[in-house]
Structures are given as C-alpha cells and as structure tokens.
Scaffold this motif. Structure first.
Motif, PDB file in Angstrom:
ATOM      1  N   GLU A 217       1.101  -0.944  -0.005  1.00  0.00           N
ATOM      2  CA  GLU A 217       0.107   0.195   0.060  1.00  0.00           C
ATOM      3  C   GLU A 217       1.005   1.387   0.375  1.00  0.00           C
ATOM      4  O   GLU A 217       0.317   2.612  -0.540  1.00  0.00           O
ATOM      5  N   LEU A 218       1.987   1.019   0.677  1.00  0.00           N
ATOM      6  CA  LEU A 218       2.675   2.252   0.330  1.00  0.00           C
ATOM      7  C   LEU A 218       2.436   2.854  -0.900  1.00  0.00           C
ATOM      8  O   LEU A 218       3.278   4.266  -1.500  1.00  0.00           O
ATOM      9  N   ALA A 219       3.071   2.266  -2.229  1.00  0.00           N
ATOM     10  CA  ALA A 219       2.558   2.664  -3.230  1.00  0.00           C
ATOM     11  C   ALA A 219       1.155   3.733  -3.254  1.00  0.00           C
ATOM     12  O   ALA A 219       1.853   4.301  -5.344  1.00  0.00           O
ATOM     13  N   PHE A 220       0.885   3.948  -3.133  1.00  0.00           N
ATOM     14  CA  PHE A 220      -0.409   4.898  -2.725  1.00  0.00           C
ATOM     15  C   PHE A 220       0.062   6.004  -2.852  1.00  0.00           C
ATOM     16  O   PHE A 220      -0.877   7.503  -2.940  1.00  0.00           O
ATOM     17  N   VAL A 221       0.890   6.052  -2.083  1.00  0.00           N
ATOM     18  CA  VAL A 221       1.900   7.560  -1.316  1.00  0.00           C
ATOM     19  C   VAL A 221       3.019   7.544  -1.619  1.00  0.00           C
ATOM     20  O   VAL A 221       3.325   8.858  -0.777  1.00  0.00           O
ATOM     21  N   VAL A 222       3.643   7.070  -2.306  1.00  0.00           N
ATOM     22  CA  VAL A 222       5.111   6.295  -2.467  1.00  0.00           C
ATOM     23  C   VAL A 222       5.516   6.367  -4.011  1.00  0.00           C
ATOM     24  O   VAL A 222       4.299   5.912  -4.532  1.00  0.00           O
ATOM     25  N   PRO A 223       6.483   7.565  -4.905  1.00  0.00           N
ATOM     26  CA  PRO A 223       6.668   7.614  -5.600  1.00  0.00           C
ATOM     27  C   PRO A 223       6.497   5.654  -5.919  1.00  0.00           C
ATOM     28  O   PRO A 223       7.441   4.749  -5.681  1.00  0.00           O
TER      29      PRO A 223
ATOM     30  N   VAL B 146      -1.380  -8.925 -10.573  1.00  0.00           N
ATOM     31  CA  VAL B 146      -1.079  -7.433 -11.114  1.00  0.00           C
ATOM     32  C   VAL B 146      -2.153  -6.463 -11.660  1.00  0.00           C
ATOM     33  O   VAL B 146      -2.323  -5.178 -11.887  1.00  0.00           O
ATOM     34  N   ALA B 147      -3.093  -7.321 -11.707  1.00  0.00           N
ATOM     35  CA  ALA B 147      -4.414  -6.635 -12.676  1.00  0.00           C
ATOM     36  C   ALA B 147      -5.257  -5.628 -11.285  1.00  0.00           C
ATOM     37  O   ALA B 147      -6.240  -4.671 -12.724  1.00  0.00           O
ATOM     38  N   GLY B 148      -5.153  -6.558 -10.766  1.00  0.00           N
ATOM     39  CA  GLY B 148      -5.836  -5.180  -9.536  1.00  0.00           C
ATOM     40  C   GLY B 148      -4.792  -4.023  -8.970  1.00  0.00           C
ATOM     41  O   GLY B 148      -4.123  -3.437  -9.029  1.00  0.00           O
ATOM     42  N   TYR B 149      -5.719  -3.123  -7.576  1.00  0.00           N
ATOM     43  CA  TYR B 149      -4.533  -2.432  -7.352  1.00  0.00           C
ATOM     44  C   TYR B 149      -3.835  -3.151  -6.013  1.00  0.00           C
ATOM     45  O   TYR B 149      -3.487  -4.596  -6.160  1.00  0.00           O
ATOM     46  N   PRO B 150      -3.039  -2.294  -5.880  1.00  0.00           N
ATOM     47  CA  PRO B 150      -1.062  -3.015  -5.399  1.00  0.00           C
ATOM     48  C   PRO B 150      -1.643  -3.718  -4.083  1.00  0.00           C
ATOM     49  O   PRO B 150      -1.186  -2.571  -3.179  1.00  0.00           O
ATOM     50  N   THR B 151      -2.239  -4.267  -3.254  1.00  0.00           N
ATOM     51  CA  THR B 151      -2.475  -4.160  -2.034  1.00  0.00           C
ATOM     52  C   THR B 151      -1.683  -5.722  -1.528  1.00  0.00           C
ATOM     53  O   THR B 151      -2.193  -6.412  -2.122  1.00  0.00           O
ATOM     54  N   GLY B 152      -1.819  -6.048  -0.489  1.00  0.00           N
ATOM     55  CA  GLY B 152      -1.314  -7.453   0.377  1.00  0.00           C
ATOM     56  C   GLY B 152      -2.453  -8.260  -0.139  1.00  0.00           C
ATOM     57  O   GLY B 152      -1.966  -9.435  -0.021  1.00  0.00           O
ATOM     58  N   ARG B 153      -3.517  -8.358   0.118  1.00  0.00           N
ATOM     59  CA  ARG B 153      -4.494  -8.925  -0.097  1.00  0.00           C
ATOM     60  C   ARG B 153      -4.332 -10.152  -1.158  1.00  0.00           C
ATOM     61  O   ARG B 153      -4.641 -11.144  -1.377  1.00  0.00           O
TER      62      ARG B 153
END
Length: 374
Positions: free
Chosen positions: A304-310, A354-361
């Motif tokens: 989820e860091l990908a939402f706030v970090v480059p 990869v197809a969805g949000y980059p989240t840990g789930r």
C-alpha cells in the motif's frame, strides 16, 4: 557436532546451547507446536469480528435486498453498458469523468452465494459474517499446515504456518467481508496443493478443491503455477512433468473460457487491468507491480506504500528485498527438495494480483510458496 562433542572439543556452554537448540527444534516439530501455530493466527484474526460493514459490504447488501441481480453475480460492479453508465453518471452513482464503457465484472459465484447466505441468516449483525470469514481462514490454515507437513521438515512446517497465518498482508482478506473471495480461493488452492503433494492416485482429488476455489475467486488461478512447480520438482522427465501439469492447466484454461463467455472482465478504468483485453498494458504494469508485491512477500514492505510513495521507489525496494531473501536462501541452502520450483511457481502466481490494486490481499495464494521459503 556430535563428533566434536565426543572428542571433548566443545565447551560446556557450547554443548548446553546445542542441547537447547535441539530441544527447541524437537518441540517445534511436535503436533502441539503446530496446533499453536494454527490457533495463534486465528486469535489475532478474531479481532476483526467487531469491524462491522465497510464500503462494498453495504453495496452488496443493497443489491441483494433490492434484487438488482442474482447472488451468484454479485461482483458485477459495472456491466460496460453505455446506456446504464450514462444513467449512473446522471444520478451521481458514477463520476462524470467515468469512461462510457466502464466495466468491472468478476466471476465469483460461490462467494456471492455465501454472502447472500450470511445476509439471510445474520441480517444486520455483521459479527456473524465475520465469524463465517474466520471459518474460511481456519480452513485455509488447515490446508497450509497439511501442505507444509508434506513439503518441509516438521519444525520448518510449524514456523511456516505461523509466518503465513500472521502475515500482515493477509489482514484485509480476513477483515474485509467483500474480500472474503480471496479466503475462499486461497482455501481451495491450499487444499488442492496439499492433496497433490501427498502423491499417489489420490493426488488428483486436489482438482476438486481447486475447482471450488475458482468458483470463489480468480485468485485461485495462482494455484496452477504452484501445482506445476510441485509437478516439475517431483518428476525427472519433461514428459511426466507435462502429464502432471496438464489437469491443473486444463482446469485453469476452462475457467478463463467460462470467464470470457459470461462477459466478465474489466475495461475503461485505471483500478483494474484485464490481461486478456489489454495484454500489453498488463505487462507494463507488471514491471513495477511484481517487485512491489515481491517486496511485501519477502520482508513485509507494505504494498500500500505505492499509493503514497513513487511507484519506482517501492518497486526498487521490493526488488532488493526479494534479492536479499534469495541470497539468504542460497547461503543457508535449505535441504527441501523442490522448494526452488515451488517459489518459481509463486512468482508466476503474483501475476493475477497485478491486474488489481497493489494491495497485500492479493498475496494470499502466492504466499503459499513464499512463507515456505521464509
């Protein structure tokens, strides 16, 4: 070490340390320790029982109460129909900048029916829904334990179950009711691999839980490369390997054909990218998202860091973390036949996420391999 001890080349302190380590390994390999590794994640996950309904949970309940569509098709968020989308923009259900042909439609019939069952039985009592999710998590952990007891030494199997069960990346799949489909797909994947890993004629029974997992979620597709990794590791000839891989591959292809035939897929949005409809765009995403997911699997760098970090920064950190774990594995040289092929399958299992949000789930199924390596 026994030879050195016998030759009186070890001090009393060194012998004591070795005896302690041996006792710890013996205890970790016991069924009591395995039971603790099973129960502890469930106790931690039980905190989710009070988290109530969140976002899509309420939307699903509204769909069921107003008979908008059948429960088996609950995950049809946007059909892609231009007229319907235009009307939804008019009433404010979609943003005015939404693509006219926006489509977000997933095939998760079993999960939809399970949610409808909860709604009929528990109504407004969200705790009941969450207890139901915990039961699927317990079934998943049991499958992980059964798989690791076949693949790993007893002490490593116990630690592997704990690593998998306590991974923070899985919290969303456990605590968010709308993400339960990942638990359903993961449970099917774990038991499919556990049954296949046991070998013998009954190994093909693993196709049944794999099919059930696919009915729950597309995340179960990640079990196919893991299955193939086990098949390659256990068979010396490529002919035998292909013969062992074929049933799982056929089941995965059949699922994808049905997926397309029923009009499922995504289009017109940046949140989800359909690998079948836009393969080049999907591959471009994989360049950054695979390392991001690998970093979370390796050393728990949150996706989820990908939402706030480059994105590039998180991807580089993830790639370095994965390299670190690979070097650590090479240095310790774990004596587990086929572990390398299983991890290779785990890397391929990252692709559906990869197809969805980059989240840990989305790491839940790939972590069947990565937790074993850790």
């Amino acid at each position: 070490l026994e030879c050195l001890d016998g030759a009186r080349m070890l001090s009393w302190t060194q012998r004591s340390v070795l005896r302690t380590i041996g006792a710890m390994q013996s205890w970790l390999g016991s069924r009591r320790a395995l039971a603790l590794a099973f129960v502890l994640p469930l106790l931690v996950a039980a905190r989710s029982v009070t988290s109530g309904f969140v976002t899509d949970d309420q939307g699903f309940r509204a769909v069921l109460h107003w008979n908008v569509r059948p429960a088996w098709d609950l995950f049809d968020f946007q059909s892609g129909d231009r007229a319907v989308n235009t009307e939804m923009v008019r009433i404010g259900r979609l943003a005015w900048w939404a693509a006219p042909d926006l489509k977000v439609h997933f095939l998760r019939p079993l999960t939809g029916e399970l949610f409808a069952f909860d709604d009929a039985v528990f109504g407004d009592a969200a705790a009941g829904y969450h207890v139901h999710s915990l039961l699927w998590f317990a079934l998943l952990l049991a499958g992980v334990a059964a798989l690791y007891r076949v693949l790993l030494p007893p002490a490593a199997a116990t630690l592997g179950v704990a690593v998998f069960g306590l991974a923070a990346a899985h919290a969303e799949a456990i605590a968010w009711l709308s993400a339960r489909h990942i638990l359903v797909g993961g449970a099917g994947a774990a038991w499919a691999l556990a049954l296949y890993a046991r070998g013998g004629k009954r190994r093909w029974l693993g196709l049944l839980p794999l099919a059930i997992g696919l009915l729950g979620s597309e995340s179960a597709l990640g079990a196919v490369p893991l299955w193939c990794g086990l098949a390659i590791a256990r068979n010396p000839s490529w002919r035998a390997r292909l013969r062992e891989c074929a049933p799982a591959l056929a089941l995965g292809v059949a699922y994808l054909l049905i997926y397309v035939a029923l009009g499922c897929g995504t289009r017109g949005g940046d949140a989800y990218h359909d690998p079948l409809g836009d393969p080049l765009g999907f591959l471009a995403l994989a360049v950054t998202r695979v390392p991001i997911l690998a970093g979370d699997a390796a050393v728990a760098i949150p996706c989820e860091l990908a939402f706030v970090v480059p994105l590039a920064a998180v991807a580089i950190a993830g790639a370095l973390a994965a390299l670190f774990v690979a070097l650590a594995a090479r240095a310790t040289r774990p004596h587990v036949p086929g572990l390398g092929w299983l991890v290779a399958g785990g890397l391929l299992a990252l692709l559906p996420g990869v197809a969805g949000y980059p989240t840990g789930r989305v790491l839940l199924v790939p972590d069947l391999a990565f937790a074993a390596l850790i």
